[in-house]
Design a protein around this motif. Sequence first.
Motif, PDB file in Angstrom:
ATOM      1  N   MET A  34       0.807  -1.225   0.000  1.00  0.00           N
ATOM      2  CA  MET A  34       0.000   0.000   0.000  1.00  0.00           C
ATOM      3  C   MET A  34       0.841   1.277   0.000  1.00  0.00           C
ATOM      4  N   SER A  35       2.112   1.180   0.377  1.00  0.00           N
ATOM      5  CA  SER A  35       2.940   2.382   0.403  1.00  0.00           C
ATOM      6  C   SER A  35       3.633   2.592  -0.953  1.00  0.00           C
ATOM      7  N   ASP A  36       4.402   3.704  -1.034  1.00  0.00           N
ATOM      8  CA  ASP A  36       5.077   3.960  -2.308  1.00  0.00           C
ATOM      9  C   ASP A  36       6.451   3.299  -2.385  1.00  0.00           C
ATOM     10  N   ASN A  37       6.840   2.618  -1.316  1.00  0.00           N
ATOM     11  CA  ASN A  37       8.079   1.826  -1.399  1.00  0.00           C
ATOM     12  C   ASN A  37       7.994   0.687  -0.383  1.00  0.00           C
ATOM     13  N   ILE A 103       6.475  -5.876  -7.371  1.00  0.00           N
ATOM     14  CA  ILE A 103       5.666  -5.210  -6.336  1.00  0.00           C
ATOM     15  C   ILE A 103       4.734  -4.181  -6.969  1.00  0.00           C
ATOM     16  N   GLN A 104       3.475  -4.254  -6.610  1.00  0.00           N
ATOM     17  CA  GLN A 104       2.538  -3.219  -7.054  1.00  0.00           C
ATOM     18  C   GLN A 104       2.418  -2.220  -5.899  1.00  0.00           C
ATOM     19  N   PHE A 105       3.137  -1.113  -6.036  1.00  0.00           N
ATOM     20  CA  PHE A 105       3.150  -0.096  -4.982  1.00  0.00           C
ATOM     21  C   PHE A 105       1.855   0.704  -5.001  1.00  0.00           C
ATOM     22  N   ASN A 106       1.638   1.446  -3.932  1.00  0.00           N
ATOM     23  CA  ASN A 106       0.431   2.275  -3.776  1.00  0.00           C
ATOM     24  C   ASN A 106      -0.828   1.465  -4.027  1.00  0.00           C
ATOM     25  N   THR A 107      -0.806   0.222  -3.638  1.00  0.00           N
ATOM     26  CA  THR A 107      -1.928  -0.670  -3.909  1.00  0.00           C
ATOM     27  C   THR A 107      -2.333  -1.373  -2.621  1.00  0.00           C
ATOM     28  N   GLU A 108      -3.399  -0.887  -2.049  1.00  0.00           N
ATOM     29  CA  GLU A 108      -3.849  -1.466  -0.773  1.00  0.00           C
ATOM     30  C   GLU A 108      -4.846  -2.597  -1.014  1.00  0.00           C
ATOM     31  N   LYS A 129     -10.477 -14.205  -2.950  1.00  0.00           N
ATOM     32  CA  LYS A 129     -10.970 -13.079  -3.738  1.00  0.00           C
ATOM     33  C   LYS A 129     -10.391 -11.820  -3.096  1.00  0.00           C
ATOM     34  N   ILE A 130      -9.550 -11.136  -3.837  1.00  0.00           N
ATOM     35  CA  ILE A 130      -8.821  -9.991  -3.287  1.00  0.00           C
ATOM     36  C   ILE A 130      -9.327  -8.706  -3.927  1.00  0.00           C
ATOM     37  N   GLU A 131      -9.803  -7.810  -3.080  1.00  0.00           N
ATOM     38  CA  GLU A 131     -10.300  -6.531  -3.591  1.00  0.00           C
ATOM     39  C   GLU A 131      -9.281  -5.443  -3.263  1.00  0.00           C
ATOM     40  N   LEU A 132      -8.920  -4.679  -4.297  1.00  0.00           N
ATOM     41  CA  LEU A 132      -7.932  -3.614  -4.094  1.00  0.00           C
ATOM     42  C   LEU A 132      -8.633  -2.271  -3.912  1.00  0.00           C
ATOM     43  N   PRO A 334      -7.234  -5.489   8.774  1.00  0.00           N
ATOM     44  CA  PRO A 334      -8.429  -4.732   8.373  1.00  0.00           C
ATOM     45  C   PRO A 334      -9.107  -5.305   7.127  1.00  0.00           C
ATOM     46  N   PHE A 335      -8.387  -6.137   6.363  1.00  0.00           N
ATOM     47  CA  PHE A 335      -8.940  -6.657   5.105  1.00  0.00           C
ATOM     48  C   PHE A 335      -9.742  -7.944   5.293  1.00  0.00           C
ATOM     49  N   PHE A 336      -9.725  -8.525   6.476  1.00  0.00           N
ATOM     50  CA  PHE A 336     -10.542  -9.717   6.719  1.00  0.00           C
ATOM     51  C   PHE A 336     -11.879  -9.319   7.345  1.00  0.00           C
ATOM     52  N   GLU A 337     -12.923 -10.064   6.999  1.00  0.00           N
ATOM     53  CA  GLU A 337     -14.222  -9.874   7.661  1.00  0.00           C
ATOM     54  C   GLU A 337     -14.032 -10.193   9.145  1.00  0.00           C
ATOM     55  N   ASP A 338     -14.761  -9.471   9.998  1.00  0.00           N
ATOM     56  CA  ASP A 338     -14.609  -9.654  11.447  1.00  0.00           C
ATOM     57  C   ASP A 338     -14.810 -11.095  11.886  1.00  0.00           C
TER      58      ASP A 338
END
Length: 477
Positions: A34-37, A103-108, A129-132, A334-338
């Motif tokens: 998710m960061s730029d590096n 690496i896909q940067f800036n990609t959360e 199933k991955i949602e960006l 934070p990306f997993f359902e509770d």
Amino acid sequence: MNKPKACIIGAGSSGITTARMLQKNHFDFDWYEMSDNLGGNWYYKNPNGMSSCYQSLHIDTSRDLLAFDDFPLPDDGPDYLHHRDIYEYLNQYVDHCQLRQQIQFNTEVVKATLTNGTTKGAIKDKLWKIELADSTIHYYDLLFVCNGHHWSPRWPTPAFSGQFDGVELHSHDYLTPFEPYDMRDKNVLVVGVGNSAMDIASELSQRSITKKLMVSTRRGVYIFPKYVMGKPADKFAALSPGWLPGRVQRFFMDLAAPFLVGQMENFGLPKPDFKPSQCHATVSGEFLLRAGSGDIKIKPTIDTLDGQKIRFEDGSTENVDVIIYATGYNIKFPFFEDDFIKVEDNQLPLFKRVFVPEYNNLFFIGLAQVLPALMPFPRAQLKLVEAYLNGKYALPSIKNMHAITLFDQERYSGHFYKAARHTMQVDGTKYAFELKTELKQGAMRAMENNYELSFPNQAAEYEQSLSDSEKISGGVN
Ligand SMILES: Cc1cc2nc3c(=O)[nH]c(=O)nc-3n(C[C@H](O)[C@H](O)[C@H](O)COP(=O)(O)OP(=O)(O)OC[C@H]3O[C@@H](n4cnc5c(N)ncnc54)[C@H](O)[C@@H]3O)c2cc1C
Ligand SMILES: NC(=O)c1ccc[n+]([C@@H]2O[C@H](COP(=O)([O-])OP(=O)(O)OC[C@H]3O[C@@H](n4cnc5c(N)ncnc54)[C@H](OP(=O)(O)O)[C@@H]3O)[C@@H](O)[C@H]2O)c1
């Protein structure tokens, strides 16, 4: 047969070690950062706000323990690297391995869900199933979670009673004595006696900086030196053979500790009501000197906050301008359902600190509190995963994995005092030693069961089969 396609979340040191393993084994993978590096925690002032580095931070893992096996650190560096050196080293390693373009940067990754198995065509497996953050959706056979666990500040819960009118910071946000708040000539109270508290209190206690520096602790602590007999202390810890039973190892540690750390009471600290082997190691070459020189004043736990006056448990009061809570970090995904992965009381039991027994295509890497050091730990974890992905290691039954996990948890952390920071302790040397036996047992299981890959390998095929609109809205759930 297709090879499974993997997704890695995070390009800190755990994600990098994971990517290297997948690369060496010719697996196809997408890698989101998710960061730029890259660098995660070791990227000072990381624009994603997730680094907990302060400007003066030096790692307390010595260089030999830290270095990747296939990329030695230059010979002329110090024993304990500065965070900038680690960041550069991680960057150099990624370039050396020609991994950067992966690496896909800036990609959360904003959502990761395990599908129920699909009805489309011949695809039957439970895929990831991955949602960006850009709302695109991708499917994977394997998911590696490498999102780190030292970025979400743990504030005292419940909060101390009363109301504080000064400035409150968490150590996560501390950068220098002047950032994010100028603490020159202020009365500052640091809460906690972990490694963050050691560094920050030592730095701020310089008479030229704060007016008064206090440290509040709710219990005793053993503060180990960074050097023993002129050598980095963790080299001695790493010498303890993995085959030595834990209780024998602890016996020797408790025997040696008084000679290394002395009497904590001599420095105004409370006498610990636990043994040295019952706590995650606190290490500092400076703190005791500063406390012994009167630059750090030790206080008991906070009783009440009253404007800028703080009352402590022993009835004493102090006027305080700034409180820095060096009270540790929460585990978060934070990306997993509770209801998918439940972290209760900062605990997430994992088989060999990697696998959730119920899911055969999910791997947690670097999610442990490791002695002597966390950074090299993923290498050991990934040996297990590598064998698993290559069909050379079969997992035990789900029931057995749960039983072994409970047993391991008791062995590794049962002797530590109960605290949120002790929920996933691992002895890294013992883990690496025991891995050899586990790999052999897993290989036997694989042969006995005429082992076939037990995880999905259809994600690439499935994604190709989706129409353009399905690629945006997502296919199966
Ligand atoms: C002050 C401090 C000092 C430390 N000192 C030591 C030490 O001396 N020795 C030691 O071994 N360990 C130390 N640690 C522990 C430290 O956590 C590890 O060294 C190391 O950083 C762990 O790497 P990681 O890859 O697991 O996590 P991180 O370094 O936190 O990297 C996680 C990466 O995942 C990315 N990410 C997170 N969520 C997402 C998402 N949803 N989508 C895409 N990307 C995402 C982040 O941007 C980050 O780049 C220290 C920690 C702190 C806080
Ligand atoms: N130089 C370095 O290499 C370096 C520097 C900093 C951090 N680190 C690493 O980073 C990780 C995090 O370290 P950390 O020091 O930030 O956190 P930590 O190890 O979790 O320590 C937190 C401290 O705060 C105390 N605390 C927690 N909640 C409290 C409350 N409500 N009231 C009073 N005290 C409370 C804890 O006491 P209890 O034990 O009683 O809970 C403990 O003393 C560790 O792995 C550490 O080794 C390394």
